[in-house]
Design an enzyme around this catalytic site. Sequence first.
Site, mmCIF file in Angstrom:
data_model
loop_
_atom_site.group_PDB
_atom_site.id
_atom_site.type_symbol
_atom_site.label_atom_id
_atom_site.label_comp_id
_atom_site.label_asym_id
_atom_site.label_seq_id
_atom_site.Cartn_x
_atom_site.Cartn_y
_atom_site.Cartn_z
ATOM 1 N N ILE A 12 0.853 -1.206 0.000
ATOM 2 C CA ILE A 12 0.000 0.000 0.000
ATOM 3 C C ILE A 12 0.883 1.249 0.000
ATOM 4 C CG2 ILE A 12 -1.893 1.194 1.155
ATOM 5 C CD1 ILE A 12 -2.599 -1.540 2.487
ATOM 6 N N ASN A 32 12.311 -0.808 6.771
ATOM 7 C CA ASN A 32 13.434 -1.721 7.045
ATOM 8 C C ASN A 32 13.496 -2.865 6.030
ATOM 9 O OD1 ASN A 32 11.362 -3.384 7.805
ATOM 10 N ND2 ASN A 32 11.955 -3.579 9.956
ATOM 11 N N SER A 124 -7.469 -1.316 10.250
ATOM 12 C CA SER A 124 -8.046 -2.403 9.452
ATOM 13 C C SER A 124 -9.492 -2.639 9.863
ATOM 14 C CB SER A 124 -7.228 -3.669 9.709
ATOM 15 O OG SER A 124 -7.911 -4.796 9.239
ATOM 16 N N TYR A 148 -2.528 -9.639 15.756
ATOM 17 C CA TYR A 148 -2.447 -8.605 14.716
ATOM 18 C C TYR A 148 -3.593 -7.606 14.879
ATOM 19 C CZ TYR A 148 -3.255 -6.254 10.291
ATOM 20 O OH TYR A 148 -3.505 -5.287 9.354
ATOM 21 N N LYS A 152 -3.826 -3.329 16.044
ATOM 22 C CA LYS A 152 -4.525 -2.217 15.366
ATOM 23 C C LYS A 152 -5.480 -1.525 16.337
ATOM 24 C CE LYS A 152 -2.502 -2.649 11.463
ATOM 25 N NZ LYS A 152 -1.474 -1.673 11.118
ATOM 26 N N PHE A 177 -10.586 -1.881 4.152
ATOM 27 C CA PHE A 177 -11.279 -3.143 3.944
ATOM 28 C C PHE A 177 -10.298 -4.067 3.194
ATOM 29 C CE2 PHE A 177 -15.267 -2.910 6.154
ATOM 30 C CZ PHE A 177 -15.085 -1.660 6.729
ATOM 31 N N ASN A 178 -10.605 -4.650 2.068
ATOM 32 C CA ASN A 178 -9.656 -5.631 1.493
ATOM 33 C C ASN A 178 -8.933 -5.053 0.270
ATOM 34 O OD1 ASN A 178 -11.471 -7.185 3.255
ATOM 35 N ND2 ASN A 178 -10.407 -8.947 2.429
ATOM 36 N N ASN A 197 -2.048 -16.125 1.612
ATOM 37 C CA ASN A 197 -3.205 -16.353 2.485
ATOM 38 C C ASN A 197 -4.461 -15.736 1.906
ATOM 39 O OD1 ASN A 197 -1.978 -17.570 4.753
ATOM 40 N ND2 ASN A 197 -1.063 -15.587 5.279
ATOM 41 N N ARG A 230 -16.698 -9.968 1.065
ATOM 42 C CA ARG A 230 -15.753 -8.946 1.501
ATOM 43 C C ARG A 230 -15.904 -7.701 0.621
ATOM 44 N NH1 ARG A 230 -15.696 -12.268 4.779
ATOM 45 N NH2 ARG A 230 -13.955 -13.325 5.799
HETATM 46 P P1 NAD Z 1 3.467 -4.569 3.471
HETATM 47 O O1 NAD Z 1 4.042 -5.656 4.312
HETATM 48 O O2 NAD Z 1 3.534 -4.712 1.999
HETATM 49 O O3 NAD Z 1 4.107 -3.170 3.874
HETATM 50 C C1 NAD Z 1 4.530 -2.874 5.180
HETATM 51 C C2 NAD Z 1 5.935 -2.289 5.081
HETATM 52 O O4 NAD Z 1 6.389 -1.953 6.377
HETATM 53 C C3 NAD Z 1 6.952 -3.274 4.495
HETATM 54 O O5 NAD Z 1 7.639 -2.656 3.435
HETATM 55 C C4 NAD Z 1 7.873 -3.605 5.666
HETATM 56 O O6 NAD Z 1 9.184 -3.844 5.221
HETATM 57 C C5 NAD Z 1 7.746 -2.351 6.511
HETATM 58 N N1 NAD Z 1 7.984 -2.505 7.947
HETATM 59 C C6 NAD Z 1 7.403 -3.376 8.818
HETATM 60 N N2 NAD Z 1 7.866 -3.172 10.064
HETATM 61 C C7 NAD Z 1 8.747 -2.133 9.996
HETATM 62 C C8 NAD Z 1 9.541 -1.457 10.938
HETATM 63 N N3 NAD Z 1 9.545 -1.786 12.231
HETATM 64 N N4 NAD Z 1 10.327 -0.450 10.511
HETATM 65 C C9 NAD Z 1 10.362 -0.090 9.208
HETATM 66 N N5 NAD Z 1 9.637 -0.702 8.263
HETATM 67 C C10 NAD Z 1 8.823 -1.715 8.654
HETATM 68 O O7 NAD Z 1 1.946 -4.384 3.957
HETATM 69 P P2 NAD Z 1 0.782 -3.510 3.339
HETATM 70 O O8 NAD Z 1 -0.252 -4.433 2.818
HETATM 71 O O9 NAD Z 1 1.325 -2.456 2.453
HETATM 72 O O10 NAD Z 1 0.199 -2.876 4.673
HETATM 73 C C11 NAD Z 1 0.541 -1.573 5.119
HETATM 74 C C12 NAD Z 1 -0.190 -1.298 6.431
HETATM 75 O O11 NAD Z 1 -1.582 -1.422 6.228
HETATM 76 C C13 NAD Z 1 0.178 -2.263 7.555
HETATM 77 O O12 NAD Z 1 0.227 -1.536 8.768
HETATM 78 C C14 NAD Z 1 -0.986 -3.237 7.562
HETATM 79 O O13 NAD Z 1 -1.196 -3.805 8.825
HETATM 80 C C15 NAD Z 1 -2.137 -2.317 7.175
HETATM 81 N N6 NAD Z 1 -3.272 -3.043 6.570
HETATM 82 C C16 NAD Z 1 -3.045 -3.825 5.469
HETATM 83 C C17 NAD Z 1 -4.113 -4.529 4.926
HETATM 84 C C18 NAD Z 1 -3.900 -5.435 3.731
HETATM 85 O O14 NAD Z 1 -4.750 -6.282 3.471
HETATM 86 N N7 NAD Z 1 -2.822 -5.299 2.960
HETATM 87 C C19 NAD Z 1 -5.397 -4.423 5.471
HETATM 88 C C20 NAD Z 1 -5.569 -3.602 6.570
HETATM 89 C C21 NAD Z 1 -4.506 -2.907 7.120
HETATM 90 C C1 UD1 Z 2 -7.661 -11.046 5.739
HETATM 91 C C2 UD1 Z 2 -7.046 -11.030 7.108
HETATM 92 C C3 UD1 Z 2 -7.573 -9.830 7.873
HETATM 93 C C4 UD1 Z 2 -7.275 -8.545 7.115
HETATM 94 C C5 UD1 Z 2 -7.961 -8.670 5.759
HETATM 95 C C6 UD1 Z 2 -7.742 -7.431 4.914
HETATM 96 C C7 UD1 Z 2 -6.658 -13.417 7.561
HETATM 97 C C8 UD1 Z 2 -7.092 -14.614 8.331
HETATM 98 N N1 UD1 Z 2 -7.389 -12.273 7.763
HETATM 99 O O1 UD1 Z 2 -8.994 -11.371 5.921
HETATM 100 O O2 UD1 Z 2 -7.000 -9.730 9.144
HETATM 101 O O3 UD1 Z 2 -7.784 -7.425 7.802
HETATM 102 O O4 UD1 Z 2 -7.440 -9.815 5.077
HETATM 103 O O5 UD1 Z 2 -6.706 -7.561 4.046
HETATM 104 O O6 UD1 Z 2 -5.682 -13.443 6.822
HETATM 105 N N2 UD1 Z 2 -10.708 -17.327 0.742
HETATM 106 C C9 UD1 Z 2 -10.869 -18.538 0.107
HETATM 107 N N3 UD1 Z 2 -9.749 -19.185 -0.346
HETATM 108 C C10 UD1 Z 2 -8.480 -18.694 -0.186
HETATM 109 C C11 UD1 Z 2 -8.337 -17.443 0.464
HETATM 110 C C12 UD1 Z 2 -9.460 -16.786 0.928
HETATM 111 O O7 UD1 Z 2 -11.984 -19.026 -0.049
HETATM 112 O O8 UD1 Z 2 -7.520 -19.346 -0.604
HETATM 113 C C13 UD1 Z 2 -11.902 -16.596 1.211
HETATM 114 C C14 UD1 Z 2 -11.949 -16.318 2.704
HETATM 115 O O9 UD1 Z 2 -12.569 -17.372 3.391
HETATM 116 C C15 UD1 Z 2 -12.764 -15.014 2.736
HETATM 117 C C16 UD1 Z 2 -12.407 -14.315 1.427
HETATM 118 O O10 UD1 Z 2 -11.873 -15.339 0.577
HETATM 119 O O11 UD1 Z 2 -14.144 -15.294 2.719
HETATM 120 C C17 UD1 Z 2 -11.344 -13.236 1.601
HETATM 121 O O12 UD1 Z 2 -10.218 -13.791 2.285
HETATM 122 P P1 UD1 Z 2 -8.868 -12.942 2.516
HETATM 123 O O13 UD1 Z 2 -8.419 -12.384 1.224
HETATM 124 O O14 UD1 Z 2 -7.934 -13.814 3.267
HETATM 125 O O15 UD1 Z 2 -9.323 -11.706 3.409
HETATM 126 P P2 UD1 Z 2 -10.065 -11.661 4.832
HETATM 127 O O16 UD1 Z 2 -10.651 -12.948 5.204
HETATM 128 O O17 UD1 Z 2 -11.007 -10.520 4.795
#
Ligand code: NAD
Ligand code: UD1
Length: 336
Positions: A12, A32, A124, A148, A152, A177-178, A197, A230
């Site tokens: 992101i 990092n 999140s 996790y 948050k 959201f997702n 995952n 989702r």
């Molecule tokens: P990402 O893992 O791609 O990016 C996170 C970045 O933070 C990475 O580049 C990692 O190297 C860096 N990082 C982690 N710990 C660090 C530290 N202590 N010091 C410096 N750098 C550090 O993840 P993302 O999907 O881009 O997510 C960004 C943020 O959004 C996270 O806080 C995550 O929890 C939150 N978030 C993500 C999702 C999602 O589905 N991707 C959903 C909800 C919230």
């Molecule tokens: C995941 C994270 C959640 C995070 C959210 C947003 C987990 C357990 N939860 O949840 O903490 O906030 O992403 O990024 O990782 N599915 C399948 N087959 C698969 C993978 C997923 O059927 O191989 C289904 C799941 O059951 C779900 C939907 O797809 O119904 C979305 O799954 P996923 O992409 O993992 O997102 P979240 O479950 O929302």
Amino acid sequence: MNILVTGGAGYIGTHTCVALLEAGNSVIVADNLCNSTAESIEKVKQITNKELTFYQMDVTDAEKVEAIFSKHKIDGVIHFAGLKAVGESVVKPLTYYYNNIISTMILTKYCQKYGVNRFVFSSSATVYGDNTVPFIETMDLLPTTNPYGETKAMSERILTDIAKANPEFSVAILRYFNPVGAHESGLIGEAPNGIPNNLMPYVSQVAKGKFEKLRVFGNDYPTIDGTGVRDYIHVLDLAEGHVAALDHLKNGVHVYNLGTGQGTSVLELVKAFEEANGIDIPYEIVERRPGDIASCYADASKANRELGWTARRDIIAMCRDAWRFEKNYKDLVESK
Ligand code: NAD
Ligand code: UD1
């Protein structure tokens, strides 16, 4: 504005750096690289044709964080840096609490010391727990089921208390959201290590032939077709949400859902991916995944009302852009 983006090399973060640079801001990234590579920073420069400053450093390292605040005149912080794998957080809770909470505490400490009053935090939808959909910002939060999610929820509380005690401090808590999809260039996107995952990266890797079929986790949920629902949001819309949040920040704490407000089931997403890319995605129905909820989607009206932001890209664009990156990423890796 001069914006410090922690975690700016990640999924992101890179897309948000592009949006920030394109909106005319200067960007300093602190990452990092524990879940990303320095190459993604180069891709951001390539896409925008602009420069940014990059520090490879840990944001739990107070001395290094202070060095940035003392060297640069920072107008705002977007704090993405964090660990995000739900399953891993259950196995390594201390690592998650330490990384995700201490980073927030150190950054806010130096924001206060150096008079930086704009702070945007990556939260999140997981903080809502198994609430009634659509999730709205005024809801009481239900317990999350893993460390996790707790990091948050706790960070949100810490930021709220800091803002209460410091009336000048402005915090936007963004509940994503997702996030799915990738930049249209195919140069940056989500590249999880190992077996993904999450649904969209898994579907993309089935399309690529890396896995034979998708396992659909349960078809007996109370949803349109029994599979989990989702709110998928294009990562570029999410990135633009951050720029809007920074531009509209007001004193105090403001929580915004960043979603589309639209629920999509697993089977609907599979169908959209097939339609967008002309590729069949074989699947089988298997047991529910422990900890999953039936439905999760946003009431996204507050962000629209207060930030003038709304998600514009549809599920077809999300599937098309996710697949373009997946294909391209393979080419990039193989061409090395
Ligand atoms: P990402 O893992 O791609 O990016 C996170 C970045 O933070 C990475 O580049 C990692 O190297 C860096 N990082 C982690 N710990 C660090 C530290 N202590 N010091 C410096 N750098 C550090 O993840 P993302 O999907 O881009 O997510 C960004 C943020 O959004 C996270 O806080 C995550 O929890 C939150 N978030 C993500 C999702 C999602 O589905 N991707 C959903 C909800 C919230
Ligand atoms: C995941 C994270 C959640 C995070 C959210 C947003 C987990 C357990 N939860 O949840 O903490 O906030 O992403 O990024 O990782 N599915 C399948 N087959 C698969 C993978 C997923 O059927 O191989 C289904 C799941 O059951 C779900 C939907 O797809 O119904 C979305 O799954 P996923 O992409 O993992 O997102 P979240 O479950 O929302």
